[in-house]
Scaffold this motif. Structure first.
Motif, PDB file in Angstrom:
ATOM      1  N   LYS A   4      37.049  33.657  32.219  1.00  0.00           N
ATOM      2  CA  LYS A   4      36.721  32.249  32.387  1.00  0.00           C
ATOM      3  C   LYS A   4      37.625  31.747  33.486  1.00  0.00           C
ATOM      4  O   LYS A   4      38.847  31.904  33.413  1.00  0.00           O
ATOM      5  N   TRP A   5      37.033  31.183  34.499  1.00  0.00           N
ATOM      6  CA  TRP A   5      37.802  30.713  35.644  1.00  0.00           C
ATOM      7  C   TRP A   5      37.855  29.193  35.649  1.00  0.00           C
ATOM      8  O   TRP A   5      36.845  28.529  35.395  1.00  0.00           O
ATOM      9  N   PHE A   6      39.037  28.660  35.920  1.00  0.00           N
ATOM     10  CA  PHE A   6      39.248  27.225  35.989  1.00  0.00           C
ATOM     11  C   PHE A   6      39.846  26.877  37.345  1.00  0.00           C
ATOM     12  O   PHE A   6      40.798  27.515  37.789  1.00  0.00           O
ATOM     13  N   GLU A   7      39.262  25.849  37.994  1.00  0.00           N
ATOM     14  CA  GLU A   7      39.828  25.366  39.240  1.00  0.00           C
ATOM     15  C   GLU A   7      40.827  24.273  38.905  1.00  0.00           C
ATOM     16  O   GLU A   7      40.486  23.301  38.227  1.00  0.00           O
ATOM     17  N   ILE A  59      41.433  19.710  36.343  1.00  0.00           N
ATOM     18  CA  ILE A  59      41.140  21.070  35.879  1.00  0.00           C
ATOM     19  C   ILE A  59      39.686  21.066  35.449  1.00  0.00           C
ATOM     20  O   ILE A  59      39.270  20.232  34.646  1.00  0.00           O
ATOM     21  N   LYS A  60      38.906  21.990  36.026  1.00  0.00           N
ATOM     22  CA  LYS A  60      37.509  22.081  35.626  1.00  0.00           C
ATOM     23  C   LYS A  60      37.058  23.535  35.627  1.00  0.00           C
ATOM     24  O   LYS A  60      37.609  24.369  36.354  1.00  0.00           O
ATOM     25  N   ARG A  61      36.092  23.821  34.809  1.00  0.00           N
ATOM     26  CA  ARG A  61      35.549  25.168  34.696  1.00  0.00           C
ATOM     27  C   ARG A  61      34.821  25.521  35.986  1.00  0.00           C
ATOM     28  O   ARG A  61      34.059  24.716  36.520  1.00  0.00           O
ATOM     29  N   ALA A  62      35.071  26.699  36.507  1.00  0.00           N
ATOM     30  CA  ALA A  62      34.408  27.197  37.718  1.00  0.00           C
ATOM     31  C   ALA A  62      33.318  28.188  37.298  1.00  0.00           C
ATOM     32  O   ALA A  62      33.481  28.901  36.309  1.00  0.00           O
ATOM     33  N   ASN A  63      32.236  28.240  38.047  1.00  0.00           N
ATOM     34  CA  ASN A  63      31.082  29.053  37.637  1.00  0.00           C
ATOM     35  C   ASN A  63      31.001  30.407  38.342  1.00  0.00           C
ATOM     36  O   ASN A  63      29.935  30.816  38.761  1.00  0.00           O
ATOM     37  N   TYR A  64      32.100  31.103  38.452  1.00  0.00           N
ATOM     38  CA  TYR A  64      32.084  32.424  39.090  1.00  0.00           C
ATOM     39  C   TYR A  64      31.816  33.502  38.046  1.00  0.00           C
ATOM     40  O   TYR A  64      32.489  33.564  37.020  1.00  0.00           O
ATOM     41  N   ASN A  65      30.838  34.373  38.337  1.00  0.00           N
ATOM     42  CA  ASN A  65      30.549  35.496  37.452  1.00  0.00           C
ATOM     43  C   ASN A  65      31.391  36.717  37.815  1.00  0.00           C
ATOM     44  O   ASN A  65      31.668  37.553  36.962  1.00  0.00           O
ATOM     45  N   GLU A  66      31.768  36.808  39.077  1.00  0.00           N
ATOM     46  CA  GLU A  66      32.578  37.929  39.567  1.00  0.00           C
ATOM     47  C   GLU A  66      33.589  37.416  40.583  1.00  0.00           C
ATOM     48  O   GLU A  66      33.298  36.482  41.336  1.00  0.00           O
ATOM     49  N   VAL A  67      34.767  38.043  40.607  1.00  0.00           N
ATOM     50  CA  VAL A  67      35.769  37.766  41.631  1.00  0.00           C
ATOM     51  C   VAL A  67      36.172  39.111  42.217  1.00  0.00           C
ATOM     52  O   VAL A  67      36.591  40.012  41.489  1.00  0.00           O
ATOM     53  N   TRP A  78      39.051  32.676  50.781  1.00  0.00           N
ATOM     54  CA  TRP A  78      38.137  32.935  49.669  1.00  0.00           C
ATOM     55  C   TRP A  78      36.761  32.358  49.992  1.00  0.00           C
ATOM     56  O   TRP A  78      36.646  31.236  50.457  1.00  0.00           O
ATOM     57  N   PHE A  79      35.720  33.150  49.721  1.00  0.00           N
ATOM     58  CA  PHE A  79      34.352  32.768  50.021  1.00  0.00           C
ATOM     59  C   PHE A  79      33.514  32.768  48.740  1.00  0.00           C
ATOM     60  O   PHE A  79      33.535  33.736  47.983  1.00  0.00           O
ATOM     61  N   LYS A  80      32.798  31.667  48.532  1.00  0.00           N
ATOM     62  CA  LYS A  80      31.889  31.555  47.396  1.00  0.00           C
ATOM     63  C   LYS A  80      30.537  32.092  47.847  1.00  0.00           C
ATOM     64  O   LYS A  80      29.975  31.636  48.851  1.00  0.00           O
ATOM     65  N   CYS A  81      30.022  33.076  47.113  1.00  0.00           N
ATOM     66  CA  CYS A  81      28.767  33.721  47.474  1.00  0.00           C
ATOM     67  C   CYS A  81      27.731  33.494  46.373  1.00  0.00           C
ATOM     68  O   CYS A  81      27.981  33.792  45.209  1.00  0.00           O
ATOM     69  N   LYS A  82      26.593  32.971  46.769  1.00  0.00           N
ATOM     70  CA  LYS A  82      25.478  32.770  45.845  1.00  0.00           C
ATOM     71  C   LYS A  82      24.562  33.977  45.967  1.00  0.00           C
ATOM     72  O   LYS A  82      24.045  34.275  47.042  1.00  0.00           O
ATOM     73  N   ASN A  99      20.179  33.120  39.713  1.00  0.00           N
ATOM     74  CA  ASN A  99      21.340  32.961  40.588  1.00  0.00           C
ATOM     75  C   ASN A  99      22.640  33.274  39.859  1.00  0.00           C
ATOM     76  O   ASN A  99      22.788  33.004  38.672  1.00  0.00           O
ATOM     77  N   SER A 100      23.557  33.839  40.608  1.00  0.00           N
ATOM     78  CA  SER A 100      24.891  34.183  40.114  1.00  0.00           C
ATOM     79  C   SER A 100      25.867  33.902  41.255  1.00  0.00           C
ATOM     80  O   SER A 100      25.492  33.973  42.428  1.00  0.00           O
ATOM     81  N   TYR A 101      27.108  33.596  40.909  1.00  0.00           N
ATOM     82  CA  TYR A 101      28.103  33.269  41.939  1.00  0.00           C
ATOM     83  C   TYR A 101      29.271  34.236  41.884  1.00  0.00           C
ATOM     84  O   TYR A 101      29.788  34.547  40.807  1.00  0.00           O
ATOM     85  N   ALA A 102      29.676  34.688  43.057  1.00  0.00           N
ATOM     86  CA  ALA A 102      30.826  35.585  43.186  1.00  0.00           C
ATOM     87  C   ALA A 102      31.815  34.951  44.156  1.00  0.00           C
ATOM     88  O   ALA A 102      31.426  34.208  45.065  1.00  0.00           O
TER      89      ALA A 102
END
Length: 148
Positions: A4-7, A59-67, A78-82, A99-102
């Protein structure tokens, strides 16, 4: 265990090259189980590097499925990839996109795309890189278990 990723946004006074101070807000990404744990971890990680006061402003939840981390010395952004995964609906036979985000660490955009493709080679699903955008993230802090 699924990450679980948090920004977390940190605000502090930064001394600029000309010697003047300026209030800045910088985002960090923290792997944690909850907002409370993310706040605790960012404080522990940032405190040794701050000479003055700082505050966590968001602080908020980030929607990354993979890092995807990269060891290259030039990989400082760092690059957000859809990603759009293409599947076939079993009932209708229609093509469907999910869709998924990395998040990818790289030195520049072309490297991010190349590294993402390398990391996705083992995927059993067809995918399309729908978008890649550079983020403002200063650092990504993965979970590290305490080893005693």
């Amino acid at each position: 265990m699924m990450n679980k990723w948090f920004e977390c946004k940190i605000k502090y006074e930064k001394t600029m090259e000309n010697g003047l101070t300026k209030k800045v807000s910088e985002p960090y990404l923290v792997d944690a189980l909850s907002c409370t744990e993310a706040e605790q971890r960012i404080i522990e990680e940032i405190r040794p590097f701050m000479s003055g006061e700082f505050e966590i402003t968001d602080i908020k939840r980030a929607n990354y499925n993979e890092v995807f981390f990269c060891d290259a010395e030039s990989a400082d952004r760092w690059f957000k990839c859809k990603l759009s995964f293409i599947t076939i609906d079993e009932k209708s036979g229609a093509e469907k996109k999910t869709n998924s985000y990395a998040l990818v660490q790289a030195g520049e955009l072309r490297e991010a795309i190349k590294y993402l493709d390398e990391q996705m080679k083992g995927s059993m699903m067809d995918y399309v890189i729908a978008a890649v955008t550079e983020t403002m993230l200063m650092d990504v802090l993965p979970y590290k278990p305490n080893v005693d």
